[in-house]
Design a protein around this motif. Structure first.
Motif, PDB file in Angstrom:
ATOM      1  N   ILE A  48       0.832  -1.203   0.000  1.00  0.00           N
ATOM      2  CA  ILE A  48       0.000   0.000   0.000  1.00  0.00           C
ATOM      3  C   ILE A  48       0.869   1.257   0.000  1.00  0.00           C
ATOM      4  O   ILE A  48       0.588   2.241  -0.701  1.00  0.00           O
ATOM      5  CB  ILE A  48      -0.964  -0.018   1.202  1.00  0.00           C
ATOM      6  CG1 ILE A  48      -1.968  -1.171   1.040  1.00  0.00           C
ATOM      7  CG2 ILE A  48      -1.698   1.315   1.335  1.00  0.00           C
ATOM      8  CD1 ILE A  48      -2.832  -1.409   2.256  1.00  0.00           C
ATOM      9  N   GLU A  49       1.963   1.232   0.771  1.00  0.00           N
ATOM     10  CA  GLU A  49       2.869   2.379   0.793  1.00  0.00           C
ATOM     11  C   GLU A  49       3.447   2.645  -0.591  1.00  0.00           C
ATOM     12  O   GLU A  49       3.481   3.797  -1.063  1.00  0.00           O
ATOM     13  CB  GLU A  49       3.995   2.124   1.795  1.00  0.00           C
ATOM     14  CG  GLU A  49       4.969   3.282   1.929  1.00  0.00           C
ATOM     15  CD  GLU A  49       6.082   2.984   2.916  1.00  0.00           C
ATOM     16  OE1 GLU A  49       6.677   3.947   3.432  1.00  0.00           O
ATOM     17  OE2 GLU A  49       6.357   1.787   3.164  1.00  0.00           O
ATOM     18  N   ARG A  52       0.627   3.942  -3.063  1.00  0.00           N
ATOM     19  CA  ARG A  52       0.191   5.323  -2.822  1.00  0.00           C
ATOM     20  C   ARG A  52       1.294   6.342  -3.098  1.00  0.00           C
ATOM     21  O   ARG A  52       1.015   7.513  -3.353  1.00  0.00           O
ATOM     22  CB  ARG A  52      -0.341   5.466  -1.399  1.00  0.00           C
ATOM     23  CG  ARG A  52      -1.714   4.800  -1.228  1.00  0.00           C
ATOM     24  CD  ARG A  52      -2.321   5.121   0.134  1.00  0.00           C
ATOM     25  NE  ARG A  52      -2.365   6.544   0.408  1.00  0.00           N
ATOM     26  CZ  ARG A  52      -3.268   7.394  -0.093  1.00  0.00           C
ATOM     27  NH1 ARG A  52      -4.210   6.930  -0.910  1.00  0.00           N
ATOM     28  NH2 ARG A  52      -3.230   8.660   0.236  1.00  0.00           N
ATOM     29  N   HIS A  76       0.510   6.587  -6.756  1.00  0.00           N
ATOM     30  CA  HIS A  76      -0.903   6.851  -7.062  1.00  0.00           C
ATOM     31  C   HIS A  76      -1.572   7.374  -5.779  1.00  0.00           C
ATOM     32  O   HIS A  76      -2.317   6.653  -5.112  1.00  0.00           O
ATOM     33  CB  HIS A  76      -1.596   5.580  -7.545  1.00  0.00           C
ATOM     34  CG  HIS A  76      -0.908   4.914  -8.699  1.00  0.00           C
ATOM     35  ND1 HIS A  76      -1.167   5.241 -10.011  1.00  0.00           N
ATOM     36  CD2 HIS A  76       0.058   3.955  -8.735  1.00  0.00           C
ATOM     37  CE1 HIS A  76      -0.407   4.503 -10.802  1.00  0.00           C
ATOM     38  NE2 HIS A  76       0.336   3.723 -10.057  1.00  0.00           N
ATOM     39  N   PRO A  77      -1.298   8.620  -5.415  1.00  0.00           N
ATOM     40  CA  PRO A  77      -1.747   9.123  -4.100  1.00  0.00           C
ATOM     41  C   PRO A  77      -3.264   9.189  -3.935  1.00  0.00           C
ATOM     42  O   PRO A  77      -3.741   9.273  -2.798  1.00  0.00           O
ATOM     43  CB  PRO A  77      -1.123  10.523  -4.031  1.00  0.00           C
ATOM     44  CG  PRO A  77      -0.795  10.890  -5.440  1.00  0.00           C
ATOM     45  CD  PRO A  77      -0.499   9.615  -6.151  1.00  0.00           C
ATOM     46  N   GLN A  78      -4.034   9.112  -5.022  1.00  0.00           N
ATOM     47  CA  GLN A  78      -5.484   9.188  -4.899  1.00  0.00           C
ATOM     48  C   GLN A  78      -6.144   7.822  -4.784  1.00  0.00           C
ATOM     49  O   GLN A  78      -7.361   7.730  -4.641  1.00  0.00           O
ATOM     50  CB  GLN A  78      -6.069   9.918  -6.119  1.00  0.00           C
ATOM     51  CG  GLN A  78      -5.580  11.345  -6.283  1.00  0.00           C
ATOM     52  CD  GLN A  78      -5.854  12.191  -5.055  1.00  0.00           C
ATOM     53  OE1 GLN A  78      -6.959  12.168  -4.515  1.00  0.00           O
ATOM     54  NE2 GLN A  78      -4.847  12.920  -4.605  1.00  0.00           N
ATOM     55  N   VAL A  79      -5.349   6.750  -4.822  1.00  0.00           N
ATOM     56  CA  VAL A  79      -5.942   5.417  -4.834  1.00  0.00           C
ATOM     57  C   VAL A  79      -6.501   5.056  -3.455  1.00  0.00           C
ATOM     58  O   VAL A  79      -5.943   5.434  -2.415  1.00  0.00           O
ATOM     59  CB  VAL A  79      -4.911   4.359  -5.285  1.00  0.00           C
ATOM     60  CG1 VAL A  79      -3.861   4.113  -4.207  1.00  0.00           C
ATOM     61  CG2 VAL A  79      -5.590   3.044  -5.655  1.00  0.00           C
ATOM     62  N   THR A  80      -7.608   4.347  -3.451  1.00  0.00           N
ATOM     63  CA  THR A  80      -8.165   3.741  -2.239  1.00  0.00           C
ATOM     64  C   THR A  80      -7.967   2.237  -2.334  1.00  0.00           C
ATOM     65  O   THR A  80      -8.399   1.613  -3.313  1.00  0.00           O
ATOM     66  CB  THR A  80      -9.666   4.051  -2.100  1.00  0.00           C
ATOM     67  OG1 THR A  80      -9.841   5.460  -1.986  1.00  0.00           O
ATOM     68  CG2 THR A  80     -10.241   3.376  -0.859  1.00  0.00           C
ATOM     69  N   VAL A 138      -1.646   0.887 -11.446  1.00  0.00           N
ATOM     70  CA  VAL A 138      -1.713   0.681 -10.004  1.00  0.00           C
ATOM     71  C   VAL A 138      -1.639  -0.803  -9.664  1.00  0.00           C
ATOM     72  O   VAL A 138      -1.017  -1.193  -8.664  1.00  0.00           O
ATOM     73  CB  VAL A 138      -3.003   1.331  -9.426  1.00  0.00           C
ATOM     74  CG1 VAL A 138      -4.262   0.634  -9.922  1.00  0.00           C
ATOM     75  CG2 VAL A 138      -2.965   1.345  -7.916  1.00  0.00           C
TER      76      VAL A 138
END
Length: 302
Positions: free
Chosen positions: A111-112, A115, A118-122, A287
């Motif tokens: 996840i790190e 993100r 892709h800083p907007q990914v959930t 992603v």
């Protein structure tokens, strides 16, 4: 085609035990629920309930209908949630299904890394052992266990619509209570554990549990369980209390050796293969590719 709304009402009545309770849970009037059930009975030609005293009892046909419809209803609920996500938050999503030790050890790094690019990914994580991995959306990455004696590539089991990538081979170890008589041994033949009290951390018989059971049968015995749970952290708490021993893969033993004796197993060695299934897409999603690359790097470190 059956009306899914009526099938959901039938499911709710069976689950709650009465029309009145289902109506409260669904925020409908009892008359509305009853009307839909009558219409479903007419459409299917099935008797769905019988009278018993002042209440109703679902027939076997009703139970079987709900059992067969449950998968479709789950998918419809998932579709509704996906539509709500798209309407309320159009940001990109990454869905991962995995077992708990993989979530604990590997997913923070995945996840790190994702993100960072892709800083907007959930990221959505759902457990596939023992719960089946029914997350809000279909998994982009599905991390699973396999018995090591499953057919090697290209005949290994696959998920439809996914590509399979081996990640690691993980050995199992026995975790002993404090002060156990075998704690002075580095490696223990599995058969020497046959008369010990065992704690099962996989009551739903997922692949991890089946691997352990198969190894015990190969050693000529069936474990004598004194407690059965569906969480390895809870199982370790019982081991720490001196109630019995448990057998866990290396990935699930982070920090355990600081508290409890952890010893290797032999005759037979107990191991599993960890693989990831990656959902096929018309165009590769960056992603997903980033998550897969990071996962393979982390798993290669052992």
């Amino acid at each position: 085609m059956q009306n899914p709304h009526r099938l959901q009402m039938l499911e709710a009545v069976i689950a709650s035990g009465s029309v009145q309770a289902a109506a409260r849970n669904l925020n409908y009037s009892p008359a509305t629920v009853s009307q839909h059930l009558k219409q479903l009975a007419r459409e299917t030609g099935l008797e769905l309930f019988t009278r018993e005293g002042r209440g109703i009892v679902p027939t076997e046909a009703a139970r079987e209908l709900v059992a067969h419809a449950s998968g479709a209803l789950t998918e419809l609920r998932r579709l509704d949630r996906t539509i709500a996500d798209l309407r309320e938050s159009p940001a990109e999503h990454l869905a991962v299904a995995c077992f708990s030790s993989a979530a604990q050890v590997w997913l923070p790094g995945v996840i790190e890394a994702v993100r960072a690019h892709h800083p907007q990914v959930t990221v959505e994580v759902s457990l596939n052992e023992p719960y089946g991995g029914h997350g809000r959306r279909h998994a982009d990455l599905d991390i699973r266990n396999e018995p090591l004696d499953d057919p090697p590539e290209p005949d290994a089991p696959r998920l439809e619509g996914y590509e399979r990538h081996p990640l690691a081979v993980d050995a199992f170890f026995v975790v002993l209570p404090p002060g156990h008589r075998l704690a002075d041994r580095d490696v223990i033949p599995l058969q020497e554990l046959q008369d010990e009290p065992w704690i099962d951390h996989d009551i739903y018989d997922s692949p991890t549990g089946r691997i352990i059971s198969t190894a015990c049968r190969a050693a000529g015995f069936a474990p004598g369980y004194v407690a059965r749970l569906d969480d390895h952290h809870a199982a370790l708490a019982l081991v720490e209390a001196g109630i019995g021993l448990t057998v866990l893969p290396r990935l699930a033993l982070t920090g355990v050796e600081e508290r409890l004796p952890v010893r290797g197993l032999t005759a037979p060695e107990v191991r599993r293969r960890i693989v990831v299934h990656v959902r096929r897409a018309p165009q590769p999603r960056p992603v997903v590719q980033r998550a897969l690359q990071t996962l393979m790097q982390l798993s290669a470190r052992g």
